[in-house]
Design an enzyme around this catalytic site. Sequence first.
Site, mmCIF file in Angstrom:
data_model
loop_
_atom_site.group_PDB
_atom_site.id
_atom_site.type_symbol
_atom_site.label_atom_id
_atom_site.label_comp_id
_atom_site.label_asym_id
_atom_site.label_seq_id
_atom_site.Cartn_x
_atom_site.Cartn_y
_atom_site.Cartn_z
ATOM 1 N N TYR A 158 0.833 -1.205 0.000
ATOM 2 C CA TYR A 158 0.000 0.000 0.000
ATOM 3 C C TYR A 158 0.868 1.256 0.000
ATOM 4 C CZ TYR A 158 -3.011 3.736 1.670
ATOM 5 O OH TYR A 158 -3.670 4.927 1.798
ATOM 6 N N LYS A 162 1.195 4.376 -2.843
ATOM 7 C CA LYS A 162 1.034 5.794 -2.550
ATOM 8 C C LYS A 162 2.304 6.583 -2.861
ATOM 9 C CE LYS A 162 -3.224 5.708 -1.499
ATOM 10 N NZ LYS A 162 -4.220 6.388 -2.349
#
Length: 358
Positions: A158, A162
């Site tokens: 994750y 980002k």
Amino acid sequence: MNSETGKTALITGASSGIGQELAKLFAQDGYNLVLVGRSEEKLDRLADVFKSNYGTENVTVINKNLAEEDAAQDVYNQVKAKNITVNVLVNDAGVGLYGLFATDTDWEREKSMIHLNVLTLTQMTKLFLYDMLARDEGKILNLASLLSITPTPLMAVYAGTKAYVYNFTQSLVNELKDTNVSITALLPNATDTDFFNKAGAENTKVTDELQDPVMVAKDGYDALMARKSKVVPGGLKNKSYEVLSYVAPQETLAAVMRGKMSQKPDEEEPTISLAWGIGIGIAVIAGIALTIGYKNTSDFQKARYRYKARSAGNSLSDTLSSVVDKVVETVVDAYQNTKEKAGKLAVKGEEVEEELAA
């Protein structure tokens, strides 16, 4: 807020959380809306609320799983078929996944997350940005994260997605600098949405410091309208974390984030010693000073700073997470107390000047 009646904002992930709060701000500002997400029922209810509460003239709901192949192209085709001009694109939709990468997490879920967080966002940006440049008008808001500028064990994939979003956005900031099209990265800290429940991280320590999605959305919206390249919501404390991420060794940051992402203990953790706190406090303050100097030094010196920062790793442990939090809070409180005292002294000074003048 400014009235933007007649313009249209397309928002992905608008059914809840930050996306829903952003959609509300656009509705209040007079925008027509295109709401994209998987829950058509929720989006329909939201559309009714916007029409009744804010007088929104046109709300288009597109029911789409954006983790699917070419989902962005399908959304774009539907928008074009309805002759809708998208003046603002908000790429808010995203998911996370918690656990050790090698042993805990499922590849299919990770692949779906990469598709949604990276591929769909990139394709949406490419399709709508082309039209914006043709008109020489438009704005884009991409949801990054404070995790985009720091390594994050237990949410490694994750955080990686980002990091891509942030780097991608800042690259486009430069490409678009001579146009009337702007792009902004929103870098919130952990926010009080359903994100952590869906990611399987609902019992992590970081959930004790969740931010208000209303505040996050407002800061993001204001930055978007001001055509800023990025925004870190939440005031001085979160900006201090940003500064720390630029000057601290990556090994230290990884240890800090490992502590934040670990499970909450059953019992209270032992108190961190004062010496550790003072040491990290000095590091934070020195880091802020270093950042100021860093901006004003040569490229060669910057390279030396980066090398030294990398070489300084491996000296701190997981206990840094709570220490950094406490020190940052102390620095912020000290700054605000000093500011208040300075204000009081200024008032007293004015009173003395008035008495002498009399």
